[in-house]
Design a protein around this motif. Structure first.
Motif, PDB file in Angstrom:
ATOM      1  N   LEU A 137       1.426  35.104  22.617  1.00 58.37           N
ATOM      2  CA  LEU A 137       0.590  34.540  21.998  1.00 58.37           C
ATOM      3  C   LEU A 137       0.465  33.012  22.392  1.00 58.37           C
ATOM      4  N   SER A 138       1.404  32.508  23.363  1.00 53.44           N
ATOM      5  CA  SER A 138       1.507  31.247  23.895  1.00 53.44           C
ATOM      6  C   SER A 138       0.413  30.984  25.508  1.00 53.44           C
ATOM      7  N   GLY A 139       0.367  32.237  25.677  1.00 53.33           N
ATOM      8  CA  GLY A 139      -0.406  32.556  27.079  1.00 53.33           C
ATOM      9  C   GLY A 139       0.624  32.173  28.080  1.00 53.33           C
ATOM     10  N   ALA A 140       1.976  32.263  28.049  1.00 57.30           N
ATOM     11  CA  ALA A 140       2.943  31.813  28.907  1.00 57.30           C
ATOM     12  C   ALA A 140       2.753  32.951  30.107  1.00 57.30           C
ATOM     13  N   SER A 141       2.961  32.514  31.395  1.00 56.50           N
ATOM     14  CA  SER A 141       3.193  33.286  32.447  1.00 56.50           C
ATOM     15  C   SER A 141       4.391  34.226  32.745  1.00 56.50           C
TER      16      SER A 141
END
Length: 305
Positions: A137-141
């Motif tokens: 949900l944080s869009g972390a790689s």
């Protein structure tokens, strides 16, 4: 100098050369005898080594999978049934689009820190799934999520979140800090100060991660439809293909690897043997000593100029 003296000197050089060549022949014969027993094996294993190099990537992927499974097995001993632990990791890999190897490694990492503290398998599963929900949900790689998870597991191992661990998680997976702030009923802006004071403890972190796991479930499916995840899915499928191609032949491959190892050790022992050094010492003496003597003899004869 009389011709007789010159003749005696030439004869001495000839005798020295004959003796040297004889010693060289004996050394070479002895060395050949040492190598003879392994020569055919080396020839065969050289071809095997070349074949291993061709499938090296598939081998590496398979070995990592096997080792990740072995670690789960070792960690679970005395705590939980292995099937339950591996099932938790497998479900997480499917739920979050992770490779099975990655899920095994990360689950083993958090399990190793929390299970000895008395936390049950269900709680550990909640921590892992809650964090991965926040990462998605944080869009972390993949690298950001991996780094943040390492910091989180370290924090949970000590019982509180502070310092570099806090900063890393906040910058890479801010949803985790937001969930903890919600659990502590404080603004997110105060979290860094509270972390510095050692007040962000496991008592708030665990329920925050459980909240992320449950409340973020509806958003998770949509978040995993992005192009980055589709490429991860392809890589995961390729990884499974590589493992399928190697796994059934692993015993045969390990047998070849052990033979290569034994042969390499044998050759090393031959090279380190005193006879091998004497062989090269003799080569050096034959190449330099007689030449020096011949140069001295040459100086006794007048130049043609």
């Amino acid at each position: 100098m009389a011709q007789g003296a010159k003749f005696n000197m030439l004869l001495a050089v000839k005798t020295l050369g004959q003796q040297g060549i004889k010693r060289l022949g004996n050394s070479m014969q002895g060395l050949a005898g040492r190598v003879k027993n392994v020569k055919l094996t080396v020839d065969g294993l050289a071809k095997a080594y070349a074949s291993l190099r061709i499938v090296q990537d598939s081998l590496n992927v398979t070995v990592q999978r096997v080792e990740s499974e072995r670690r789960l097995m070792l960690l679970s001993q005395g705590f939980d049934d292995l099937a339950s632990v591996t099932d938790a990791a497998t479900k997480a890999s499917k739920k979050f689009g992770l490779s099975q190897t990655q899920a095994n490694k990360e689950f083993a990492q958090i399990y190793a820190r929390l299970r000895p503290l008395g936390l049950e398998l269900d709680t550990i599963t909640s921590v892992y799934e809650g964090f991965n929900t926040a990462a998605v949900l944080s869009g972390a790689s993949a690298s950001e999520a991996s780094n943040a998870f390492l910091q989180l597991s370290q924090a949970l191992g000590t019982g509180y979140l502070r310092g570099q661990d806090f900063n890393s998680i906040f910058s890479q997976t801010p949803a985790v800090i937001q969930a903890i702030a919600h659990e502590m009923k404080v603004p997110v802006g105060q979290m860094k100060e509270l972390a510095a004071e050692g007040k962000v403890t496991i008592d708030f972190i665990l329920p925050a991660l459980e909240r992320l796991r449950t409340e973020g479930a509806e958003k998770l499916s949509e978040a995993l439809k992005g192009p980055a995840q589709q490429f991860r899915n392809l890589n995961n499928a390729i990884e499974e293909l590589k493992i399928a191609a190697i796994a059934d032949n692993m015993d045969k491959i390990l047998s070849l690897v052990n033979q290569l190892t034994d042969t390499t050790k044998t050759l090393t022992n031959i090279i380190n043997a005193p006879g091998f050094k004497q062989f090269f010492d003799l080569l050096y003496k034959l190449s330099s000593g007689p030449l020096d003597k011949l140069n001295k003899i040459g100086s006794l004869f007048p130049s043609g100029n």
